[in-house]
Design an enzyme around this catalytic site. Structure first.
Site, PDB file in Angstrom:
ATOM      1  N   CYS A 133      33.821  39.669  36.503  1.00 11.22           N
ATOM      2  CA  CYS A 133      33.148  39.404  35.233  1.00 11.22           C
ATOM      3  C   CYS A 133      31.831  40.175  35.160  1.00 11.22           C
ATOM      4  O   CYS A 133      31.838  41.393  35.013  1.00 11.22           O
ATOM      5  CB  CYS A 133      32.970  37.908  35.021  1.00 11.22           C
ATOM      6  SG  CYS A 133      32.558  37.468  33.316  1.00 11.22           S
ATOM      7  N   HIS A 157      38.507  36.308  35.546  1.00  7.73           N
ATOM      8  CA  HIS A 157      38.175  35.446  36.689  1.00  7.73           C
ATOM      9  C   HIS A 157      39.443  35.079  37.462  1.00  7.73           C
ATOM     10  O   HIS A 157      40.074  34.055  37.180  1.00  7.73           O
ATOM     11  CB  HIS A 157      37.488  34.166  36.204  1.00  7.73           C
ATOM     12  CG  HIS A 157      36.088  34.354  35.751  1.00  7.73           C
ATOM     13  ND1 HIS A 157      34.992  34.215  36.582  1.00  7.73           N
ATOM     14  CD2 HIS A 157      35.593  34.708  34.533  1.00  7.73           C
ATOM     15  CE1 HIS A 157      33.880  34.445  35.900  1.00  7.73           C
ATOM     16  NE2 HIS A 157      34.222  34.752  34.657  1.00  7.73           N
ATOM     17  N   GLU A 206      39.665  33.787  40.274  1.00 10.42           N
ATOM     18  CA  GLU A 206      39.468  32.539  41.009  1.00 10.42           C
ATOM     19  C   GLU A 206      39.786  31.310  40.162  1.00 10.42           C
ATOM     20  O   GLU A 206      39.913  30.198  40.702  1.00 10.42           O
ATOM     21  CB  GLU A 206      38.033  32.449  41.543  1.00 10.42           C
ATOM     22  CG  GLU A 206      36.958  32.144  40.513  1.00 10.42           C
ATOM     23  CD  GLU A 206      36.439  33.354  39.760  1.00 10.42           C
ATOM     24  OE1 GLU A 206      35.345  33.258  39.158  1.00 10.42           O
ATOM     25  OE2 GLU A 206      37.129  34.398  39.766  1.00 10.42           O
TER      26      GLU A 206
END
Length: 260
Positions: free
Chosen positions: A126, A230, A232
């Site tokens: 990001c 993202h 994650e």
């Protein structure tokens, strides 16, 4: 003989004290969003958050420098967070809310420089992707919604549940990680995005509906990849979202390659 775990450095998010703050909130704080650390720790990896030295810190300076972290650690992950300051790419903020964090910019760009100089692998997520681009001389759109005609929604109240489709660029390294797929759906939360590409960077992925740049890669060595989304936030095994595992493994294999 067993190998030691990889040592991955994680850049710090920075909380700057606000006027009138007291106690802990009157201090500069360095922190991380645990999901990004846990994503990397899904493999045999130790994560170390690398502290910045800000102007209000009281430091007995030693001989340790950011370059020593680059020498000691195997790779660097630049995590998300506040906007990159337009001043970092030669512009003025077009809105008071878009001023960004120039202190963090300087810290992360120095970190990035040192890890590249040391030949170590870097992954930017990001904001991290934007830092990579700006550090290489590129620029950003300060606000997608007002500066890119017909842009799709890249921010949403659903935050880490908001997804949109991305498409691989032809011959992109990411395309080779996902044979037979032209892209996928990702959790992507950002109101700024890459405008002019930095030196040596190529586009790896774009928003499928609006062409907004979603991933960039540095050509040649060392390994430097920036993801605007993202990974994650993608639950393992999700049928709807891009599997993040190949990206994590590519990054960690690149970090491992500098040791064996």
């Amino acid at each position: 003989m067993s190998r030691r775990p990889l040592r991955i450095g994680l850049s710090a998010r920075i909380y700057h004290p606000q006027a009138g703050a007291t106690a802990l909130l009157s201090k500069s704080l360095h922190y991380l969003e645990q999901s990004v650390a846990h994503w990397v720790m899904a493999r045999d990896v130790m994560v170390f958050m690398i502290p910045a030295v800000s102007g209000d810190g009281i430091v007995n300076r030693s001989s340790i420098r950011l370059s020593d972290y680059a020498e000691y650690l195997d790779g660097l992950l630049l995590q998300g967070g506040a906007d990159v300051s337009p001043q970092s790419y030669g512009e003025e903020a077009l809105h008071p809310d878009w001023g960004g964090d120039i202190v963090r910019d300087a810290y992360e760009m120095e970190l990035l420089h040192e890890f590249i100089e040391a030949g170590k692998a870097v992954l930017g997520i990001c904001r991290g992707a934007q830092v990579i681009n700006v550090a290489r001389g590129g620029t950003l759109y300060q606000d997608i919604a007002t500066q890119i005609e017909a842009a799709g929604a890249h921010v949403h109240d659903d935050y880490d549940r908001h997804s949109h489709a991305i498409a691989w660029e032809e011959d992109a390294g990411l395309a080779r990680l996902y044979p037979g797929a032209s892209g996928g759906k990702v959790i992507s939360i950002h109101h700024q995005s890459i405008k002019a590409l930095g030196r040596g960077l190529t586009v790896e992925a774009r928003g499928a509906s609006d062409g907004v740049i979603e991933a960039v890669r540095l050509q040649g060595k060392p390994y430097v990849l920036g993801l605007q989304w993202h990974p994650e936030f993608h639950p393992p095994g999700s049928p709807d979202l891009l599997d993040s595992t190949p990206i994590l493994d590519e990054f960690l294999n690149a970090a491992r390659g500098h040791r064996w």
